[in-house]
Design a protein around this motif. Structure first.
Motif, mmCIF file in Angstrom:
data_model
loop_
_atom_site.group_PDB
_atom_site.id
_atom_site.type_symbol
_atom_site.label_atom_id
_atom_site.label_comp_id
_atom_site.label_asym_id
_atom_site.label_seq_id
_atom_site.Cartn_x
_atom_site.Cartn_y
_atom_site.Cartn_z
ATOM 1 N N PHE A 86 -7.185 -10.692 5.517
ATOM 2 C CA PHE A 86 -6.860 -11.562 4.213
ATOM 3 C C PHE A 86 -6.061 -12.448 4.341
ATOM 4 O O PHE A 86 -5.313 -12.620 5.375
ATOM 5 C CB PHE A 86 -6.626 -9.940 3.386
ATOM 6 N N HIS A 88 -4.791 -13.427 1.835
ATOM 7 C CA HIS A 88 -3.687 -14.065 0.248
ATOM 8 C C HIS A 88 -3.421 -12.909 0.036
ATOM 9 O O HIS A 88 -4.680 -11.805 -0.980
ATOM 10 C CB HIS A 88 -3.630 -14.809 -0.517
ATOM 11 N N THR A 89 -2.519 -11.535 -1.362
ATOM 12 C CA THR A 89 -2.916 -10.667 -2.155
ATOM 13 C C THR A 89 -1.562 -10.855 -2.950
ATOM 14 O O THR A 89 -1.058 -10.543 -4.429
ATOM 15 C CB THR A 89 -1.849 -9.576 -1.228
ATOM 16 N N CYS A 90 -0.679 -11.057 -2.800
ATOM 17 C CA CYS A 90 0.842 -11.749 -3.308
ATOM 18 C C CYS A 90 1.753 -10.881 -3.238
ATOM 19 O O CYS A 90 1.540 -9.618 -3.609
ATOM 20 C CB CYS A 90 0.837 -12.392 -4.975
ATOM 21 N N THR A 94 0.758 -6.539 -3.780
ATOM 22 C CA THR A 94 0.176 -5.575 -2.943
ATOM 23 C C THR A 94 0.700 -6.174 -1.444
ATOM 24 O O THR A 94 0.859 -7.189 -0.778
ATOM 25 C CB THR A 94 -0.991 -5.215 -3.097
ATOM 26 N N TYR A 96 2.715 -6.334 2.153
ATOM 27 C CA TYR A 96 2.151 -6.025 3.743
ATOM 28 C C TYR A 96 2.856 -6.451 4.278
ATOM 29 O O TYR A 96 4.409 -6.631 4.107
ATOM 30 C CB TYR A 96 1.195 -7.748 3.675
#
Length: 444
Positions: A86, A88-90, A94, A96
């Protein structure tokens, strides 16, 4: 991997690069300058290849960014794997693992064995902005002290901290308030001479802060342990430890801006390590992530944790692709002993540039540590008048001969040498041969 040799297939820049530069002129703001308009298609080791098939020796590392090389296989593999997972999620939404892992590495590697915390951002300027925010928040004081010849970024606050007007500050004001500037301990140009620089500079600086700012009003002192854009100015032995002790005595936080000098560049993990200086806060970027945009503030746990939840962060800060690149870069630095390699490169640079200084009076000073070395040019060794025109001419000559070089300095008269730590000895010596050839031609 690109064959590690210099190739001049066309004039530099070649016709394809000139055509692309015309497109750049038509599409990109004129405010975004280009020092050497050769358009790169590939890079690895100590070589970059342009669209015309020229292969140039790299003595700039994208301004100290591609410390592990711009074709490092560990970085390529880590970035590829993360992109496949992935992008990006910010982290604030969420989170990582890789963000946490980078912070753990920074807490372990930065100077001092005290408990630390880190926060990740996108650029050196953003890291500096946040370090100032943190210092002001935790101390409740407004003033920040910076140094002559210092460079800290291009945002409004960091322009205010930066000393040089052109091209960084000109007509961009007004700048943020409560920023104060003091003289830098610059041995080559200290009025009392290099031998007296450490003692006199510290006294002048502390007296000036006392009289003009007030220690009780000062949140932080920010300094590059070796100044970058200002001319690779190395303060004399004893100055940084003395400054750190004075800050401690007055409850002032010491911010070490290691954006350019960090991550093995000077022959230590960080330039502060040379004299065992332990800052309260350290800002990092550039060499941290093999070319991916990442920056950080690392500091004392009590200081970093004093900020309320939500007070630090940003949408892209600690992006997972950049974090993967950082972990791979740090692994390369550890496994390949790149701090040791930087010291080896420094020995070569200091020896070769020292011999050039013996031959030419125009070489006023050679200084630096590790693979962060400078050569300051002057018109006269007695008056030490900066030789900006000569510097420009030598730089142009290097470019024409297939060597990527960078200049810097408040007066525009300093060469800064920042080769990737992946460069071979053969390319390093060949690049220095090219430099000497360009220098001899320019001196006439």
């Amino acid at each position: 991997m690109i064959e590690q040799r210099r190739i001049l297939a066309t004039s530099i820049p070649g016709p394809a690069s000139r055509a692309m530069q015309a497109r750049k002129t038509a599409a990109v703001s004129a405010g975004v300058g280009t020092g050497l308009p050769v358009y790169v298609v590939e890079g690895a080791g100590g070589i970059v290849r342009d669209v015309d098939g020229n292969q140039l020796i790299d003595f700039g590392s994208g301004i100290a960014v591609t410390t592990v090389g711009n074709g490092n296989q560990r970085v390529i593999d880590a970035v590829t794997a993360q992109v496949n997972a992935f992008t990006h999620t910010c982290f604030m939404v969420t989170p990582y693992d890789s963000y946490v892992a980078v912070c753990e590495k920074l807490n372990a590697l930065t100077p001092g064995d005290h408990e630390k915390r880190s926060a990740l951002f996108n650029s050196g300027a953003e890291a500096v902005e946040n370090a100032v925010k943190i210092a002001r928040h935790v101390t409740g004081r407004p003033a920040v002290v910076a140094f002559d010849h210092g460079y800290h970024g291009r945002t409004n606050l960091t322009m205010g901290l930066t000393a040089k007007n052109m091209p960084y500050k000109h007509r961009f004001g007004p700048f943020a308030g409560e920023l104060y500037r003091v003289p830098m301990a610059y041995p080559y140009r200290w009025p009392g001479g290099a031998d007296r620089c450490a003692e006199e500079a510290l006294r002048v600086i502390t007296d000036q802060v006392h009289a003009q700012v007030g220690e009780e009003n000062t949140a932080a002192v920010i300094i590059e342990p070796i100044q970058g854009e200002g001319g690779f100015i190395v303060p004399p032995e004893g100055f940084l430890p003395g400054l750190a002790e004075w800050c401690r005595e007055h409850g002032i936080l010491l911010i070490a801006d290691e954006v350019q000098s960090g991550f093995c560049r000077t022959g230590d993990w960080f330039a502060c390590d040379h004299e065992g200086v332990v800052p309260d806060l350290v800002t990092t970027a550039k060499g941290i992530a093999g070319g991916m945009p990442l920056a950080a503030v690392t500091g004392r746990a009590d200081v970093m944790d004093a900020v309320h939840a939500g007070g630090l962060g940003g949408t892209y800060g600690g992006n997972p692709v950049a974090c993967a690149a950082a972990l791979a870069s740090i692994e390369s630095m550890e496994e390949d002993d790149l701090a040791g390699r930087a010291r080896e490169i420094g020995e070569v640079l200091l020896d070769r540039l020292g011999r050039l200084a013996e031959k030419y009076d125009e070489v006023g000073d050679v200084r630096g540590r590790g693979a962060m070395i400078a050569m300051e040019l002057v018109t006269d060794p007695e008056t030490r008048e900066p030789a900006a025109a000569l510097t420009s001419a030598v730089n142009k000559g290097c470019h024409e001969r297939g060597l990527i070089t960078l200049t810097c300095g408040t007066y525009g008269n300093v060469f800064r040498f920042l080769p990737p730590l992946s460069i071979s000895d053969e390319l390093l010596h060949e690049g220095l041969d090219v430099l000497e050839e360009a220098f001899t031609a320019a001196v006439g």
